[in-house]
Design a protein around this motif. Structure first.
Motif, PDB file in Angstrom:
ATOM      1  N   PHE A 101       5.156  -4.457   7.628  1.00 12.98           N
ATOM      2  CA  PHE A 101       4.278  -5.258   8.488  1.00 12.98           C
ATOM      3  C   PHE A 101       4.960  -6.473   9.122  1.00 12.98           C
ATOM      4  O   PHE A 101       5.019  -6.588  10.344  1.00 12.98           O
ATOM      5  N   ASP A 102       5.455  -7.390   8.273  1.00 12.89           N
ATOM      6  CA  ASP A 102       5.847  -8.706   8.784  1.00 12.89           C
ATOM      7  C   ASP A 102       6.890  -8.623   9.900  1.00 12.89           C
ATOM      8  O   ASP A 102       6.712  -9.194  10.970  1.00 12.89           O
ATOM      9  N   LEU A 103       7.979  -7.896   9.620  1.00  7.70           N
ATOM     10  CA  LEU A 103       9.042  -7.835  10.630  1.00  7.70           C
ATOM     11  C   LEU A 103       8.585  -7.093  11.881  1.00  7.70           C
ATOM     12  O   LEU A 103       9.175  -7.223  12.935  1.00  7.70           O
ATOM     13  N   LEU A 104       7.527  -6.309  11.755  1.00 11.49           N
ATOM     14  CA  LEU A 104       7.039  -5.520  12.884  1.00 11.49           C
ATOM     15  C   LEU A 104       5.954  -6.264  13.659  1.00 11.49           C
ATOM     16  O   LEU A 104       5.177  -5.656  14.394  1.00 11.49           O
ATOM     17  N   ASN A 105       5.891  -7.584  13.459  1.00 10.43           N
ATOM     18  CA  ASN A 105       4.952  -8.386  14.238  1.00 10.43           C
ATOM     19  C   ASN A 105       3.495  -8.052  13.915  1.00 10.43           C
ATOM     20  O   ASN A 105       2.635  -8.074  14.786  1.00 10.43           O
ATOM     21  N   ILE A 106       3.253  -7.718  12.638  1.00  9.71           N
ATOM     22  CA  ILE A 106       1.871  -7.493  12.198  1.00  9.71           C
ATOM     23  C   ILE A 106       1.611  -8.484  11.071  1.00  9.71           C
ATOM     24  O   ILE A 106       1.753  -8.154   9.900  1.00  9.71           O
ATOM     25  N   PRO A 107       1.253  -9.728  11.405  1.00 10.55           N
ATOM     26  CA  PRO A 107       1.107 -10.739  10.361  1.00 10.55           C
ATOM     27  C   PRO A 107      -0.064 -10.434   9.431  1.00 10.55           C
ATOM     28  O   PRO A 107      -0.976  -9.691   9.778  1.00 10.55           O
ATOM     29  N   ALA A 108       0.014 -11.012   8.231  1.00  8.67           N
ATOM     30  CA  ALA A 108      -1.069 -10.823   7.264  1.00  8.67           C
ATOM     31  C   ALA A 108      -2.372 -11.335   7.863  1.00  8.67           C
ATOM     32  O   ALA A 108      -2.382 -12.272   8.653  1.00  8.67           O
ATOM     33  N   ASP A 109      -3.468 -10.720   7.510  1.00  5.86           N
ATOM     34  CA  ASP A 109      -4.809 -11.117   7.944  1.00  5.86           C
ATOM     35  C   ASP A 109      -5.040 -10.975   9.435  1.00  5.86           C
ATOM     36  O   ASP A 109      -6.044 -11.427   9.962  1.00  5.86           O
ATOM     37  N   HIS A 110      -4.088 -10.365  10.127  1.00  4.86           N
ATOM     38  CA  HIS A 110      -4.326 -10.118  11.544  1.00  4.86           C
ATOM     39  C   HIS A 110      -5.215  -8.884  11.672  1.00  4.86           C
ATOM     40  O   HIS A 110      -5.021  -7.911  10.945  1.00  4.86           O
ATOM     41  N   PRO A 111      -6.203  -8.947  12.571  1.00  7.56           N
ATOM     42  CA  PRO A 111      -7.088  -7.777  12.687  1.00  7.56           C
ATOM     43  C   PRO A 111      -6.313  -6.496  13.020  1.00  7.56           C
ATOM     44  O   PRO A 111      -6.775  -5.401  12.707  1.00  7.56           O
ATOM     45  N   ALA A 112      -5.144  -6.640  13.641  1.00  5.08           N
ATOM     46  CA  ALA A 112      -4.368  -5.448  13.966  1.00  5.08           C
ATOM     47  C   ALA A 112      -3.999  -4.673  12.705  1.00  5.08           C
ATOM     48  O   ALA A 112      -3.797  -3.475  12.742  1.00  5.08           O
ATOM     49  N   ARG A 113      -3.930  -5.372  11.550  1.00  2.00           N
ATOM     50  CA  ARG A 113      -3.587  -4.656  10.323  1.00  2.00           C
ATOM     51  C   ARG A 113      -4.651  -3.650   9.928  1.00  2.00           C
ATOM     52  O   ARG A 113      -4.404  -2.759   9.131  1.00  2.00           O
ATOM     53  N   ASP A 114      -5.855  -3.830  10.490  1.00  2.00           N
ATOM     54  CA  ASP A 114      -6.906  -2.864  10.197  1.00  2.00           C
ATOM     55  C   ASP A 114      -6.520  -1.459  10.609  1.00  2.00           C
ATOM     56  O   ASP A 114      -7.081  -0.485  10.130  1.00  2.00           O
ATOM     57  N   GLN A 115      -5.568  -1.357  11.545  1.00  2.00           N
ATOM     58  CA  GLN A 115      -5.145  -0.024  11.976  1.00  2.00           C
ATOM     59  C   GLN A 115      -4.402   0.703  10.859  1.00  2.00           C
ATOM     60  O   GLN A 115      -4.216   1.898  10.921  1.00  2.00           O
ATOM     61  N   TRP A 116      -3.926  -0.057   9.878  1.00  2.00           N
ATOM     62  CA  TRP A 116      -3.178   0.566   8.786  1.00  2.00           C
ATOM     63  C   TRP A 116      -3.805   0.175   7.449  1.00  2.00           C
ATOM     64  O   TRP A 116      -3.436  -0.831   6.856  1.00  2.00           O
ATOM     65  N   ASP A 117      -4.754   0.948   6.998  1.00  2.00           N
ATOM     66  CA  ASP A 117      -5.338   0.682   5.686  1.00  2.00           C
ATOM     67  C   ASP A 117      -4.305   1.050   4.636  1.00  2.00           C
ATOM     68  O   ASP A 117      -3.776   2.148   4.638  1.00  2.00           O
ATOM     69  N   THR A 118      -4.042   0.097   3.759  1.00  3.32           N
ATOM     70  CA  THR A 118      -2.846   0.180   2.943  1.00  3.32           C
ATOM     71  C   THR A 118      -3.151   0.461   1.481  1.00  3.32           C
ATOM     72  O   THR A 118      -4.104  -0.081   0.926  1.00  3.32           O
ATOM     73  N   ILE A 119      -2.314   1.292   0.875  1.00  7.13           N
ATOM     74  CA  ILE A 119      -2.359   1.486  -0.573  1.00  7.13           C
ATOM     75  C   ILE A 119      -1.269   0.604  -1.178  1.00  7.13           C
ATOM     76  O   ILE A 119      -0.097   0.726  -0.825  1.00  7.13           O
ATOM     77  N   TRP A 120      -1.669  -0.286  -2.078  1.00  2.66           N
ATOM     78  CA  TRP A 120      -0.736  -1.243  -2.651  1.00  2.66           C
ATOM     79  C   TRP A 120      -0.284  -0.799  -4.032  1.00  2.66           C
ATOM     80  O   TRP A 120      -1.039  -0.179  -4.777  1.00  2.66           O
ATOM     81  N   VAL A 121       0.931  -1.165  -4.338  1.00  2.00           N
ATOM     82  CA  VAL A 121       1.480  -0.843  -5.651  1.00  2.00           C
ATOM     83  C   VAL A 121       1.050  -1.921  -6.641  1.00  2.00           C
ATOM     84  O   VAL A 121       1.054  -3.103  -6.321  1.00  2.00           O
ATOM     85  N   ASP A 122       0.660  -1.466  -7.810  1.00  2.00           N
ATOM     86  CA  ASP A 122       0.195  -2.366  -8.848  1.00  2.00           C
ATOM     87  C   ASP A 122       1.403  -2.999  -9.542  1.00  2.00           C
ATOM     88  O   ASP A 122       2.326  -2.295  -9.931  1.00  2.00           O
ATOM     89  N   SER A 123       1.399  -4.292  -9.644  1.00  2.34           N
ATOM     90  CA  SER A 123       2.508  -4.952 -10.311  1.00  2.34           C
ATOM     91  C   SER A 123       2.072  -6.327 -10.773  1.00  2.34           C
ATOM     92  O   SER A 123       1.288  -6.996 -10.102  1.00  2.34           O
ATOM     93  N   ASP A 124       2.581  -6.723 -11.938  1.00  2.00           N
ATOM     94  CA  ASP A 124       2.257  -8.065 -12.414  1.00  2.00           C
ATOM     95  C   ASP A 124       3.089  -9.103 -11.700  1.00  2.00           C
ATOM     96  O   ASP A 124       2.680 -10.233 -11.490  1.00  2.00           O
ATOM     97  N   SER A 125       4.305  -8.696 -11.329  1.00  2.00           N
ATOM     98  CA  SER A 125       5.246  -9.700 -10.857  1.00  2.00           C
ATOM     99  C   SER A 125       5.171  -9.948  -9.350  1.00  2.00           C
ATOM    100  O   SER A 125       5.509 -11.023  -8.891  1.00  2.00           O
ATOM    101  N   ARG A 126       4.749  -8.958  -8.581  1.00  4.51           N
ATOM    102  CA  ARG A 126       4.722  -9.207  -7.131  1.00  4.51           C
ATOM    103  C   ARG A 126       3.614  -8.405  -6.456  1.00  4.51           C
ATOM    104  O   ARG A 126       3.147  -7.410  -6.971  1.00  4.51           O
TER     105      ARG A 126
END
Lengths: 810, 332
Positions: B142-167
């Motif tokens: 996302f970030d390097l591709l000009n899709i900042p966090a919380d930008h509505p454009a991110r809605d185009q990519w519903d994301t599956i996140w990896v579970d982790s305690d550290s990050r």
């Protein structure tokens, strides 16, 4: 975004057909997904009520004679509001109307001639709901007096609505005027912007109310006006129809106007009853954690400390840009309206709406990042309409708290060369200027090209490339020339891992196997059915898997391939020979996990398709081993197969594959899957043989291979004749073919030793087996005589007898 | 009715011909039969020739019957000829209609086939195939591709996140586009690559949506690459995959990492079907990876091989692709 065409025509003339308009809007970036037509119903025309008489047998019904331009019809009507002289929508027999009594609003039914309480009804006088243009079914739709009898109803009430799939960068098109501006640019017709001028005759607005912004980071601009002496009532018909066309329920004139302006310009507004605002003082601030507010929908909301609140000195009166508060709601008794038109922080607004699950038309717009410039325009437009519709007097001036002022106006240098650099060709000056002007961009010509001022409604345009896109999309991408890539081709970079996988895949397909691709995620329990390799480490769990079936990323392909075998065994009677080549996800720690490329294959069911010359045997260990051997041969890897224990496989029927030439590295495993494991997969075949190849290790072996001894190269073949001798040996059952071949091959004159039959049973003593082996004798420098061959053979037999107790079978 | 006497009746001809055909059992006899009945001066031909002398109504009836008989006799004749030949087959003949021995019937998964077809088309235009990780960092996805966090454009990519305690910045890549950033970070222009691979979206599945699918990404960056080059390259691609006569259209679309943005569609039975998204690499993306955006331009594109395969093979349910049913797989 739904755009009623009749509404849009208030701002721009449209001479082209709707289909063409839809096509050109789509090409220019606003994809028209569909054109929905409402109100165009065959067999429904304007009629005039000639007379109304009571129904002889029913008090609530009346008998109505309608002139429909092609004669008169007698109709039974249940509407209380029908009256002589009215122009109404008359449906003749056969018209397909919306079923006013169905649960499903889109359900239609065909009108038939019927008797109602003994009187024949030749058609129907329609309600708004029956025509599919609204909810009302209390009475019939009464048309304007001027409507001409006999006119198809669509010409009066018909509407075409463009359903546009907006891209996230175009919040301006969340107002119909924004879409109209694109239409103006595409068609070359001028845009008529909505009138925002009005006369303010009241006292200074600052003497009536005040606004303070405590958190300017979340509210760069807040404008407001005050209108005193308004009379709240229903909106005029034209306004109600506009909202109804978009599926919005009219509420009262003030609320309807704020909604109307939001759809028209894209600026959300909110109206407060100023008399209910304590001290007539409005404060824009973050809510305190746990602070509560009853919103317009009468629900009590618990707020978080990052939510932006509109408050008076004592309490919250609205959730900024999300929903108003019930305590300051416009009611029938409201006389003083405080009208808010503000710019709120998009991301914050979106988070608030999400947290409260309050997605609204307002948030849909704010979250896209509206420009502050729009708030004043929206305020003036709505104030003007309130004065026109609800009366009253506007306070003079507007409240305009504008902490974000000065950051707004953008100006971009549009360089002529830059256009060429991006598009590969140049536009004529007049084309550039006409296009910019049609989109509302002000510009000044400069040496380099144009200095372009970006209007407030286009927050998405911020770099020259954005302007280039504006030019290209309005002129049409299809009108930009086409060239092929020229210039230096890049240097080729080796991709050994990918090439290896491809090569293995091709060999296995050639060996008659079918490639499969499984989901990369599974369940921990599902994966626990098979044993994992020792070094898998921590697996990758998913925080929000699409379903519990896909909770963790796979660490093995064994589960997937056995599942594939099992599911196919229930439906497929032919051979099942399948493999998968893909990533498994291992050792998740600080950075990204290791994505290891594996290949796993399996054989189950009959070896071959049913065939007249086939034994119909079931596939087994040796099918899996054969596929593996073919692969290793192709890769030039010389491997040995050694017995091994592995929880997935049956003991004594499994081999690990090691490469002696590369530190005995294990590249894979092959064996029959143990019954205990396979029974967990619920398959309808008895057994399955499986192999697995670790492509990462294979790559290491292939890349590390030392070919300096000439192995892997071509060796000139010997032209001298070879002798073939077949031997039949009897050995203990426990002796392996591998041992026999090793001994037989010790003499360098023996160029190959191939077992061609293994037999136990009749004629062979208990505990023994018979093995037939063909030895090929060939010397590189002379033709061997029968004596010489016989001598070597005796030597070999002696060694076999000494070391393995092998006897020659006679 | 004197006119019919000059030619024999179709019924009689049929009876004679079939009887004679049964009697003929060598190739020579059969040839003689053919000449007598079906030949240019044969008896059936005579009947047809004599039609002209009949009354119109009768002419139609007799003509139709005679033509039916011709078809019938011809096929009977072919059958007899085949029989006659096999009766006289050379000694040692085998049954050549028995199925042959096939060595396996393996095959590539349809997604792999389509990925290979697509990548090969670009390989021939100088794009090299490379691959990248399926589990990615937010930074690349996302970030390097000009899709900042919380930008509505991110809605185009519903994301599956990896579970982790550290990050909290590890995800299943939602598209193959992160490889744009990775390639540019590691390589200087010129760049021409295609990147196939699996992608994942947090999406409920139905006949046209799958949470797990493949994409093929493409990227070309150098001095002097233009929008016209983008069009030319993708036109050529479409020609290779969809055939030279397929109509193609380019329209404006929006993706945060390109500007101008493009959607390419092909005409499929009168309907425009979206095939890929593309555009000129956004200057912010070039800057994010340390490229001089004044010097370099480029284009990028991305497409779904399963979607193209569905279109070309008339597959109506995308979920077939990863269920590995041999009744599906063996059709490719």
């Amino acid at each position: 975004m739904k755009v009623p065409v009749s509404w849009m025509k208030e701002y721009v003339d449209i001479e082209i057909s709707l289909d063409e308009l839809a096509d050109r809007l789509t090409m220019a970036g606003n994809e028209v997904e569909s054109i929905d037509r409402t109100g165009w119903i065959d067999n429904v025309v304007v009629g005039r009520v000639q007379s109304v008489r009571p129904h002889p047998d029913a008090d609530r019904l009346s008998l109505v004679t309608v002139d429909h331009g092609d004669g008169e019809a007698d109709v039974v009507c249940g509407a209380p509001n029908v009256a002589e002289g009215q122009k109404i929508a008359y449906a003749s027999i056969g018209a397909v109307l919306f079923d006013a009594y169905a649960d499903e609003p889109s359900k239609t039914r065909k009108l038939k001639r019927s008797k109602i309480r003994g009187v024949v009804s030749n058609g129907m006088v329609c309600s708004v709901r029956e025509l599919g243009i609204g909810d009302d079914h209390e009475g019939i739709l009464v048309l304007d007096e001027g409507a001409r009898v006999g006119t198809p109803i669509g010409e009066l009430i018909g509407e075409s609505i463009l359903d546009i799939e907006l891209t996230p960068n175009r919040p301006d098109c969340l107002g119909i005027v924004g879409v109209a501006r694109d239409v103006a640019a595409i068609t070359g017709n001028p845009l008529r912007e909505p009138d925002t001028t009005y006369e303010s005759t009241g006292p200074d607005v600052n003497s009536l109310a005040s606004v303070g912004i405590a958190d300017p980071d979340l509210c760069p601009r807040y404008t407001a006006s005050v209108i005193e002496g308004v009379k709240i009532g229903p909106s005029p018909k034209w306004l109600q129809e506009r909202l109804l066309a978009l599926g919005e329920r009219p509420i009262n004139s003030i609320v309807d106007i704020t909604n109307f302006v939001m759809f028209e310009l894209g600026q959300p507004l909110h109206a407060f009853d100023l008399d209910k605002v304590v001290d007539r003082k409005v404060i824009v601030r973050r809510a305190r954690a746990g602070e509560q507010l009853v919103t317009l929908d009468d629900r009590e909301r618990k707020l978080g400390d990052e939510m932006l609140l509109i408050a008076d000195p004592e309490r919250g009166i609205g959730l900024a840009g999300v929903m108003g508060g019930a305590n300051t709601e416009i009611s029938e008794t409201t006389t003083t309206v405080f009208l808010e038109s503000a710019t709120f922080h998009g991301v914050n607004n979106r988070q608030t709406a999400r947290a409260l699950e309050l997605s609204s038309q307002a948030t849909l717009r704010f979250e896209k990042g509206l420009r502050s410039g729009l708030s004043e325009v929206g305020l003036r437009r709505a104030t003007k309409l309130i004065l026109e519709i609800a009366g009253g007097t506007a306070a003079s001036g507007i409240i305009d708290v504008y902490p974000g002022a000065g950051e707004e106006q953008q100006s971009i240098e549009l360089n002529r060369d830059h256009i060429k650099k991006i598009l590969g060709f140049e536009f004529e000056k007049s084309v550039v200027e006409t296009t910019l002007k049609s989109l509302g961009f002000d510009f000044r010509e400069r040496d380099f090209g144009w200095q372009v001022d970006i209007p407030y409604w286009r927050p998405d345009v911020s770099i020259p490339e954005d302007l280039v896109e504006e030019l290209a999309r309005i002129i049409g991408y299809d009108n930009i020339p086409t060239t092929t890539l020229s210039g230096r081709p890049p240097k080729w970079q080796p991709q050994p891992a990918m090439q290896l996988r491809r090569r293995v895949t091709d060999v296995l397909v050639g060996a008659g196997m079918r490639e499969t691709i499984s989901y990369s995620a599974t369940t921990a329990a599902g994966e626990a059915r098979v044993t994992l390799p020792d070094d898998t480490g921590v697996g990758v769990g998913l925080r929000n898997p699409v379903s519990a079936d896909f909770a963790v990323m796979r660490r093995t392909l064994r589960e997937a391939i056995l599942s594939t075998v099992a599911s196919n065994s229930r439906t497929w009677r032919g051979p099942i020979a399948v493999f998968e080549a893909g990533s498994v996800f291992l050792k998740y720690g600080e950075g990204l996990p290791e994505e290891r490329q594996m290949v796993t294959g399996a054989f189950a069911g009959p070896r071959n398709d049913l065939h007249w010359d086939d034994s119909g045997d079931t596939s087994d260990f040796y099918d899996a081993k054969g596929a593996l051997e073919a692969t290793l041969d192709d890769l030039g890897i010389t491997a040995v197969f050694e017995p091994v224990e592995d929880g997935t496989f049956a003991p004594g029927r499994t081999a690990i594959v090691r490469v002696p030439g590369a530190n005995n590295l294990a590249v894979g495993i092959v064996g029959e899957v143990s019954d205990d494991v396979f029974s967990l997969f619920d398959a309808e075949v008895e057994s399955v043989a499986m192999f697995e190849l670790d492509l990462a290790v294979c790559l290491k072996v292939v890349q590390g291979a030392d070919n300096s001894d000439g192995s892997g190269k071509f060796t000139e073949f010997v032209r001298l004749p070879a002798s073939h001798r077949d031997l039949s040996l009897v050995v203990d059952s426990g002796v392996t073919v591998g041992q026999i071949v090793e001994i037989a091959g010790r003499n360098r004159i023996v160029t190959s030793a191939t077992v061609f039959d293994v037999f136990e049973g009749k004629g062979v003593p208990e505990g023994k087996k018979a093995i037939a082996i063909r030895l090929v004798y060939q010397s590189p420098n002379k033709t061997l005589t029968a004596d010489q061959v016989g001598k070597i053979e005796q030597q070999t037999l002696k060694q076999l007898a000494n070391e393995l107790g092998a006897e020659l079978r006679v | 009715m004197p006119t019919t006497q000059s030619s024999e009746s179709v019924e009689k001809l049929k009876a004679d011909a079939t009887r004679a055909l049964r009697a003929a059992d060598s190739a020579e006899q059969l040839e003689a039969w053919r000449v007598e009945y079906l030949g240019r001066k044969g008896r059936l031909t005579s009947v047809l020739r004599a039609l002209g002398s009949l009354e119109i109504k009768e002419r139609k009836a007799v003509g139709a019957a005679a033509n039916r008989l011709r078809t019938e006799l011809e096929s009977l004749f072919d059958e007899r000829l085949l029989q006659a030949k096999s009766n006289t087959a050379p000694a040692g003949s085998i049954d050549i209609t028995l199925p042959g021995r096939k060595s396996g019937s393996g095959g590539l998964h349809p997604s792999t086939q389509m990925i290979r077809e697509i990548t090969q088309a670009f390989n021939e235009m100088g794009f090299q195939t490379i691959e990248g990780p399926e589990i990615e960092l937010e930074r690349y996805n996302f970030d390097l591709l000009n899709i900042p966090a919380d930008h509505p454009a991110r809605d185009q990519w519903d994301t599956i996140w990896v579970d982790s305690d550290s990050r909290s910045d590890v995800l299943l890549r939602t598209h193959t586009s992160p490889m744009q950033a990775r390639v540019m970070e590691n390589t200087d222009p010129p760049i021409r690559v295609v990147v196939p691979g699996k992608c994942y979206r947090y999406e409920s599945t139905d006949a046209t949506h799958e949470w797990h699918f493949n994409q093929v990404e493409g990227l070309a960056v150098d001095e002097g690459i233009t929008f016209a080059d983008l069009k030319g390259t993708l036109y050529e691609f479409a020609r290779r995959i969809f055939g030279p006569s397929r109509k193609v259209r380019f329209r404006c679309d929006y993706f945060p990492f390109v500007e101008p943005g493009v959607e390419m569609s092909v005409d499929w039975n009168g309907e425009w079907i979206e095939i890929l998204g593309a555009g000129m690499v956004h200057p912010k993306v070039l800057k994010n990876v340390g490229y001089d955006s004044d010097k370099y331009t480029g284009f990028a594109f991305g497409m779904g091989p399963e979607r193209i395969s569905m279109l070309q093979n008339d597959i109506s349910d995308i979920r077939h692709f990863f269920r590995n049913d041999l009744r599906f797989l063996t059709q490719f």
